[in-house]
Design an enzyme around this catalytic site. Sequence first.
Site, mmCIF file in Angstrom:
data_model
loop_
_atom_site.group_PDB
_atom_site.id
_atom_site.type_symbol
_atom_site.label_atom_id
_atom_site.label_comp_id
_atom_site.label_asym_id
_atom_site.label_seq_id
_atom_site.Cartn_x
_atom_site.Cartn_y
_atom_site.Cartn_z
ATOM 1 N N GLN A 1 62.767 115.442 37.076
ATOM 2 C CA GLN A 1 61.446 115.606 36.488
ATOM 3 C C GLN A 1 61.048 114.363 35.689
ATOM 4 O O GLN A 1 59.890 113.935 35.713
ATOM 5 C CB GLN A 1 61.432 116.829 35.573
ATOM 6 C CG GLN A 1 60.183 116.997 34.711
ATOM 7 C CD GLN A 1 58.931 117.248 35.522
ATOM 8 O OE1 GLN A 1 58.997 117.765 36.639
ATOM 9 N NE2 GLN A 1 57.782 116.877 34.971
ATOM 10 N N GLU A 2 62.015 113.760 35.010
ATOM 11 C CA GLU A 2 61.712 112.611 34.159
ATOM 12 C C GLU A 2 61.501 111.325 34.961
ATOM 13 O O GLU A 2 60.573 110.572 34.695
ATOM 14 C CB GLU A 2 62.852 112.403 33.145
ATOM 15 C CG GLU A 2 62.966 113.494 32.096
ATOM 16 C CD GLU A 2 61.825 113.448 31.083
ATOM 17 O OE1 GLU A 2 61.028 112.487 31.106
ATOM 18 O OE2 GLU A 2 61.741 114.378 30.266
ATOM 19 N N SER A 3 62.382 111.068 35.939
ATOM 20 C CA SER A 3 62.354 109.747 36.577
ATOM 21 C C SER A 3 62.505 109.747 38.092
ATOM 22 O O SER A 3 62.526 108.670 38.697
ATOM 23 C CB SER A 3 63.487 108.897 35.993
ATOM 24 O OG SER A 3 64.753 109.427 36.377
#
Length: 483
Positions: A314-316
């Site tokens: 989700q972040e990267s």
Amino acid sequence: MPDCPKTRRFLLRALLPVLFIGLFTHCSENNDKLQKIREDGVLRVVTRNGATTYYESQGAPAGFEYQLAHAFAEHLGVKLQIIPVVGFDEVFDSLANGNADIAAAGLSITAERQDTLVFGPSYLSVKQFFIYNRDVNAPIKSAKDLIGKQIRVLGNTAHVNLLNELKQTHPELTWAESRDFETIDLLEQLADGQIDATIINSNEFYANRAFYPSFRIGFSAGKPRKLAWAMQATPGNAGLTKAIAEFFKIMTGNGKLPRLIERNFTFNERRTFINTHAFLRLKEERLPNVKGMIEQVAIEFDLDWRLLAAISYQESHWDADARSPTGVRGMMMLTRATAEELNIEDRRDPMQSLRGGARYYKKMLSRLPSSIESPDRSWFALAAYNIGLGHVEDARVITEQLGGNPNLWNDVRENLPLLRQKKWFKPTRYGYARGDEAARYVRNIRDYYSLLTWDELNRYRVPPPRIAADYLPAEFNRGFDAM
């Protein structure tokens, strides 16, 4: 026969023991099954192996029906023995031959089944979907579009009854039934193009849809079906039936049943899957390169590696060099200030970034009120990871003001978007926040976590058999000869 006192006395003496034994047996049987379960200390539950019923995840049992049955066993104060089978025939056979006390297998309540079975309270209402693979088939929007199609359904189910009803107005309709298949077998055959369409209950469709982004709902037919647990219709099951009814009344009253449903069937009708293809692609291309690091950090911080993998995706998108316009960067997209707080020297180093993100998540988890229980506690911690613990607490206060439960993620999630509205955020301690983004952030991670969980289930599952041409009706054979 002459009516004499001696004859009447003889018949009375002969019949009294029989009547007495019958009466005693009938009375004792009313609670016999429940009493035996408590005496043995074991509740035997037959179920099917699948995403909505029972499966093993990293060596531990999981699945909606398992979780519900486990709660019932705890309610009775006994241990749970799960009997997994394939197909509905084996479910009913296990009840009939006494190998199982109850069936918790996603069973629809039908008139035919009520001839031999007694059902507990319904816990879920499901629609019956005709689905097709848009990558290989033209849209199927009505029963008329099914004519000439290769359709396969699970045998001995309400889906067969539905097809028989449709055949009354569409006599050309044909299909094949499988009694030794499971839902996932049909889905795999639909994905491979072996069949053109099948019928699946809505809960099973949403639980599996993320793995098959090209599948579409053609149409829904028939009345919604109610799912319930089943037992043999014998006097000896009366006490067990009553205990099940009491259990579901408690589970509904305290909100645990709705929460269990929400946790297991997160892919719903409002969910879009435009990013599913990208996730599945990067899961094959990038995850293998970082999985070892994710697993190592997860062990260090006592986390489920799939949760850490879902957060980092989700972040990267598992890109150690990722960078946003606001300056956050790395696998876990840490801000400079957060990295300094966590003693992270190089945010671009994937191991350092993963450790920093895991440490920060655990910090949020530890600072939540003890009144928030798992698994909701994890979702609150994720929201705090995204917008900060203060804003999450503000949303909990608003939720309580509106009559909701501030300890339930489902309730707080609905009110997080209010932090954008001046009317609501002005009186709060921490003010404005993009609460809707936090809710979406948690939802996405839960989706990715589910994808990784189901992937593990399917990875170790025996592939479904291909359909032999001679196993199909004659009108199907021509289409399968070329395989």
